[in-house]
Enzyme design. Structure first.
Site, PDB file in Angstrom:
ATOM      1  N   LYS A  34       0.850  -1.200   0.000  1.00 26.88           N
ATOM      2  CA  LYS A  34       0.000   0.000   0.000  1.00 26.88           C
ATOM      3  C   LYS A  34       0.886   1.251   0.000  1.00 26.88           C
ATOM      4  CE  LYS A  34      -0.399  -0.324   5.017  1.00 26.88           C
ATOM      5  NZ  LYS A  34      -1.269  -0.246   6.181  1.00 26.88           N
ATOM      6  N   TYR A 256      15.271  30.236   7.659  1.00 30.28           N
ATOM      7  CA  TYR A 256      14.070  30.854   8.230  1.00 30.28           C
ATOM      8  C   TYR A 256      14.098  30.782   9.750  1.00 30.28           C
ATOM      9  CZ  TYR A 256      11.797  30.759   3.641  1.00 30.28           C
ATOM     10  OH  TYR A 256      11.465  30.943   2.326  1.00 30.28           O
TER      11      TYR A 256
HETATM   12  C1  LIG Z   1      -3.765  -4.865   8.074  1.00 32.55           C
HETATM   13  C2  LIG Z   1      -2.297  -4.764   7.897  1.00 32.55           C
HETATM   14  N1  LIG Z   1      -1.559  -5.880   7.857  1.00 32.55           N
HETATM   15  C3  LIG Z   1      -0.204  -5.843   7.703  1.00 32.55           C
HETATM   16  C4  LIG Z   1       0.464  -4.651   7.569  1.00 32.55           C
HETATM   17  C5  LIG Z   1       1.956  -4.650   7.384  1.00 32.55           C
HETATM   18  O1  LIG Z   1       2.614  -4.113   8.487  1.00 32.55           O
HETATM   19  P1  LIG Z   1       4.218  -3.996   8.492  1.00 32.55           P
HETATM   20  O2  LIG Z   1       4.573  -2.988   7.487  1.00 32.55           O
HETATM   21  O3  LIG Z   1       4.519  -3.579   9.885  1.00 32.55           O
HETATM   22  O4  LIG Z   1       4.739  -5.347   8.158  1.00 32.55           O
HETATM   23  C6  LIG Z   1      -0.266  -3.450   7.638  1.00 32.55           C
HETATM   24  C7  LIG Z   1       0.434  -2.176   7.548  1.00 32.55           C
HETATM   25  O5  LIG Z   1       0.232  -1.265   8.274  1.00 32.55           O
HETATM   26  C8  LIG Z   1      -1.671  -3.518   7.788  1.00 32.55           C
HETATM   27  O6  LIG Z   1      -2.408  -2.403   7.822  1.00 32.55           O
END
Ligand SMILES: Cc1ncc(COP(=O)(O)O)c(C=O)c1O
Length: 365
Positions: A34, A256
């Site tokens: 994602k 700044y």
């Molecule tokens: C539902 C879910 N599973 C797994 C993961 C993977 O987590 P990580 O990047 O800590 O392995 C995420 C990421 O946030 C998630 O939202």
């Protein structure tokens, strides 16, 4: 091309997948890609992971799943956050697997599927407190779901909130998951896959591995917990070059707000990277970069396009010299954990924050 760019080391991602596979000891690997593969660029990363034999992908949004299908990804794609915005038809058309936790979504899926069976993964909330059917409501949910016979619970999942830290709470969540599993069976469902573990749980909690592990951060080179040290390799090397050099006299300031004033004569390098590129402004006067293998402190406030670093300790710095925000140089290394600590955040935010203005360059070997 700008001298400021992110080099994505695809071989490091392939290597990290093999470390993950080893730790998962035969379980299937769902690569979480994602948010543009945590800033690494989803299409090249997913293509490489698919070529390396990953079993499936996890995305947050339907749009992210559709992007993967359009790029030729043919493995399972699980839409982890459920359905936002009524994309039921698009999810089915793209062959994505939805995560479900609202009966109204089951109804919407049945309406658009014309009665064809739809495999979903049921998410239960065992203690994260965000998404998922709360345990206390699971019986009622499963009773309601009987009205939608085309919905098949192919998978059962939950998400851990303290896999990197609090062991007793992980045990509580796993006990809740066992309870959920019993209830789902009692209602006549036999999900073929169970999954719980994220990166930290993969390395710290073998009891959470079940059938799939859902791993994001580890694939990009970080274990998700400070208490374990698997041989992962950071996959994003963030580099730029010295744009300008100047000397500050004692008492003079830079940037700044004049947040840095030189106590003594100080040699500064200005680098063409700023918060518009995703360098967190909270790293002002706290973060470091590498030049010629030496750690050089960020001085003054990070601005939108420019940052200044103190190069007084480095001999012979010249305009055009390579500067690393993340990566290895001359035997020294800075990684997303270092920058996160300096900026008061976590590696996830450092990586996903690298903005679209920074070209991604994909390297093999
Ligand atoms: C539902 C879910 N599973 C797994 C993961 C993977 O987590 P990580 O990047 O800590 O392995 C995420 C990421 O946030 C998630 O939202």
């Amino acid at each position: 091309m700008r001298p400021t760019r992110a080099e994505i080391l695809l071989d490091a991602i392939a290597h990290n997948l093999s470390v993950v596979k080893n730790a998962a000891a035969g379980r299937k690997i769902l690569a979480v890609v994602k948010a543009d593969a945590y800033g690494h660029g989803v299409v090249p990363v997913a293509r490489r992971l698919q070529a390396e034999g990953v079993d499936g992908f996890g995305v947050a949004l339907a749009e992210e799943g559709i992007e993967l299908r359009e790029a030729g990804i043919d493995r399972t794609i699980l839409v982890l956050n459920g359905i936002n915005g009524g994309a039921h038809r698009e999810i089915i058309a793209a062959g994505l697997t939805p995560v479900l936790y609202e009966v109204s979504e089951a109804s919407a899926f049945e309406r658009v599927s014309g009665g064809r069976p739809i495999d979903i993964h049921l998410k239960v909330d065992t203690g994260m407190g965000r998404l998922g059917v709360p345990l206390a409501e699971l019986s009622a949910f499963l009773r309601d779901l009987r009205r939608f016979p085309s919905i098949r619970i192919a998978g059962l999942m939950t998400h851990l909130s303290t896999a990197d830290a609090d062991r007793p709470y992980v045990a509580e969540q796993l006990a809740g998951f066992a309870q959920a599993r019993g209830l789902v069976r009692r209602f006549g469902h036999e999900p073929s896959v169970l999954h719980v573990a994220n990166s930290a749980a993969l390395f710290r909690h073998p009891e959470s591995h079940f059938d799939w592990v859902r791993v994001g951060l580890a694939l990009y080179g970080y274990p998700g917990s400070d208490t374990v040290d698997p041989p992962l390799r950071p996959a994003l090397r963030w580099r730029t070059e010295v744009l300008r050099l100047r000397i500050l006299q004692a008492g003079e300031s830079v940037g700044y707000g004049r947040s840095f004033r030189a106590r003594k004569e100080t040699r500064l390098a200005t680098i063409p990277v700023g918060y518009g590129d995703g360098l967190l402004r909270s790293a002002s006067n706290r973060g470091q970069v590498l030049i010629a293998g030496a750690r050089c402190p960020i001085v003054g406030n990070v601005a939108m396009d420019l940052t200044t670093v103190d190069v007084s300790g480095v001999a012979d710095v010249a305009i055009g010299d390579e500067v690393l925000l993340l990566g290895e140089q001359g035997g020294a290394a800075l990684d997303a954990r270092d920058l996160a600590t300096a900026a008061g955040t976590i590696p996830y935010e450092v990586l996903t924050n690298v903005s679209r203005r920074v070209p991604r360059v994909y390297l093999n070997g």
